[in-house]
Design a protein around this motif. Structure first.
Motif, short mmCIF file in Angstrom:
data_model
loop_
_atom_site.label_atom_id
_atom_site.label_comp_id
_atom_site.label_asym_id
_atom_site.label_seq_id
_atom_site.Cartn_x
_atom_site.Cartn_y
_atom_site.Cartn_z
N ASN A 250 81.47 6.70 -79.45
CA ASN A 250 81.91 6.05 -80.71
C ASN A 250 80.85 4.94 -81.27
OD1 ASN A 250 82.16 4.29 -78.55
ND2 ASN A 250 84.16 3.36 -79.34
N PHE A 251 79.55 5.09 -81.13
CA PHE A 251 78.54 4.03 -81.43
C PHE A 251 78.80 3.60 -83.05
CE2 PHE A 251 74.79 2.83 -83.70
CZ PHE A 251 74.65 1.59 -83.02
N PRO A 252 79.11 4.26 -84.02
CA PRO A 252 79.31 3.87 -85.27
C PRO A 252 80.46 2.93 -85.31
CG PRO A 252 78.94 5.99 -85.64
CD PRO A 252 79.00 5.72 -84.09
N GLU A 253 81.53 3.34 -84.58
CA GLU A 253 82.72 2.41 -84.37
C GLU A 253 82.38 0.87 -83.86
OE1 GLU A 253 87.05 2.25 -82.05
OE2 GLU A 253 86.10 4.28 -82.77
N VAL A 254 81.50 1.18 -82.63
CA VAL A 254 81.18 -0.01 -81.97
C VAL A 254 80.38 -1.05 -82.69
CG1 VAL A 254 79.80 -0.72 -80.04
CG2 VAL A 254 81.04 0.90 -79.52
N LEU A 255 79.48 -0.47 -83.56
CA LEU A 255 78.52 -1.18 -84.56
C LEU A 255 79.34 -2.03 -85.86
CD1 LEU A 255 75.73 -2.37 -85.18
CD2 LEU A 255 75.39 -0.06 -86.67
N ARG A 256 80.22 -1.15 -86.11
CA ARG A 256 81.41 -1.78 -86.98
C ARG A 256 82.14 -2.95 -86.66
NH1 ARG A 256 82.03 3.68 -88.62
NH2 ARG A 256 83.93 3.69 -87.67
N ASP A 257 82.48 -3.00 -85.29
CA ASP A 257 83.29 -3.92 -84.81
C ASP A 257 82.26 -5.03 -84.50
OD1 ASP A 257 85.51 -4.89 -82.92
OD2 ASP A 257 83.97 -4.71 -81.37
N PHE A 258 81.16 -4.76 -84.11
CA PHE A 258 80.21 -5.97 -83.65
C PHE A 258 80.02 -6.74 -84.84
CE2 PHE A 258 77.29 -4.15 -79.90
CZ PHE A 258 78.32 -4.45 -79.16
N GLN A 259 79.75 -5.78 -86.12
CA GLN A 259 79.27 -6.64 -87.45
C GLN A 259 80.65 -7.61 -87.84
OE1 GLN A 259 78.40 -3.09 -89.57
NE2 GLN A 259 76.37 -3.27 -88.93
N HIS B 151 75.48 0.01 -72.64
CA HIS B 151 74.29 -0.86 -73.16
C HIS B 151 74.90 -1.56 -74.30
CE1 HIS B 151 70.10 -0.99 -74.07
NE2 HIS B 151 70.51 -0.78 -75.50
N PHE B 152 76.12 -1.38 -74.88
CA PHE B 152 76.52 -2.15 -75.90
C PHE B 152 77.78 -3.16 -75.73
CE2 PHE B 152 74.83 1.95 -77.62
CZ PHE B 152 73.75 1.26 -78.22
N SER B 153 78.57 -2.66 -74.66
CA SER B 153 79.64 -3.57 -74.16
C SER B 153 79.20 -4.66 -73.36
CB SER B 153 80.71 -2.90 -73.44
OG SER B 153 80.30 -2.45 -72.19
N ILE B 154 77.90 -4.77 -72.91
CA ILE B 154 77.30 -5.53 -72.00
C ILE B 154 77.14 -6.87 -73.15
CG2 ILE B 154 74.82 -5.05 -72.68
CD1 ILE B 154 74.24 -6.06 -69.64
N LEU B 155 77.27 -6.75 -74.27
CA LEU B 155 76.92 -7.86 -75.28
C LEU B 155 78.41 -8.37 -75.46
CD1 LEU B 155 74.63 -6.36 -77.91
CD2 LEU B 155 74.25 -7.93 -76.12
N THR B 156 79.53 -7.75 -75.17
CA THR B 156 80.79 -8.43 -75.15
C THR B 156 80.95 -9.21 -73.94
OG1 THR B 156 81.81 -6.51 -76.59
CG2 THR B 156 83.24 -7.83 -74.91
#
Length: 273
Positions: free
Chosen positions: A26-35, A252-257
């Motif tokens: 779900n990368f697009p969803e993850v990026l939208r959440d980050f934004q 790779h992305f949730s590490i930023l959370t």
């Protein structure tokens, strides 16, 4: 049949080994959440936006001061394989450092293919030296500078762990060996030269530098885990002060959370170094 290019991987396998966005569902969803979270962070704190360190459009940074004398400054360089994303996508990570009394700088830089790897590396040097030159103006006269980055940004922060103006370094899922990058789909944008692969692979040039926290998600692609592990081992072999964390269950992305969490693994480890 595809021939073997790197570590028993053919081109198709190598491409998959370095495709983080396809490694999750779900990368697009993850990026939208980050934004969305980043917008909240911008609105929550008093930022100074788009300060410049050069004349090009993307040579700029956002600055959040805690207004506390001698507070460390966490300089964050975003990822995106040197060719995607914007600093505005990742402002939410500031919540972790801010909770521990740090100032925060979110760095931007010119992306490939407009910029070569050499251009990008030089821009980060410009950023560092601009911040140092403007320390008094920014209210950072006695502020230690912590240089951090995620993925491609982790690569860029590792390259400057020996800079005399940097006190600590934090590499997050860093790419420290450009050879496999040059053999994968990423080369289409990066167009890495043989000289750049050698000169800008931190794994090949371990020097005396600042204490460095090396973090990577335990659930990341195996090649990403290898980069961080190999880098930590190489630094330790020459007596460098480094710490390695495999953040539990992190991609790779949730590490930023985790980085944004005041009680996260990474921020606690950085504060203890």
């Amino acid at each position: 049949m595809n021939s073997i290019l790197y570590k028993n991987m053919n081109k198709e396998e190598l491409d998959a080994a370095y495709n983080n966005t396809k490694a999750i569902d779900n990368f697009p969803e993850v990026l939208r959440d980050f934004q969305a979270r980043s917008l909240k962070t911008y609105n929550k704190h008093s930022w100074v936006r788009d300060l410049t360190y050069g004349n090009k459009p993307r040579q700029r940074f956002d600055f959040l001061s805690r207004g506390v004398a001698n507070a460390p400054t966490y300089i964050f360089i975003h990822g995106g394989y040197w060719s995607n994303c914007n600093k505005e996508d990742f402002a939410f990570i500031a919540e972790g450092p801010v909770a521990h009394g740090m100032n925060v700088i979110l760095a931007e830089y010119t992306l490939a293919p407009e910029a070569t790897m050499t251009d990008i590396v030089n821009e980060i040097k410009m950023l560092i030296e601009n911040v140092i030159a403007d320390k008094h103006k920014l209210g950072l006269s006695n502020s230690p500078l912590y240089l951090a980055g995620h993925s491609a940004g982790g690569h860029l922060s590792a390259l400057y762990r020996s800079h005399p103006g940097i006190t600590k370094v934090h590499t997050i899922s860093a790419l420290v060996d450009l050879k496999p990058i040059s053999l994968s789909w990423l080369q289409d944008n990066l167009k890495l030269t043989a000289e750049e692969i050698n000169k800008y692979s931190p794994l090949l040039h371990i020097q005396k530098g600042s204490p460095t926290l090396i973090s990577v998600g335990a659930s990341e692609l195996s090649e990403l885990v290898r980069h961080s592990t190999d880098y930590a081992v190489a630094c330790e072999k020459v007596g460098e002060n480094v710490g390695l964390i495999h953040v539990p269950q992190a991609t790779h992305f949730s590490i930023l959370t985790d980085l944004a969490d005041p009680n996260g693994w990474q921020i606690r480890a950085l504060m203890s170094m």
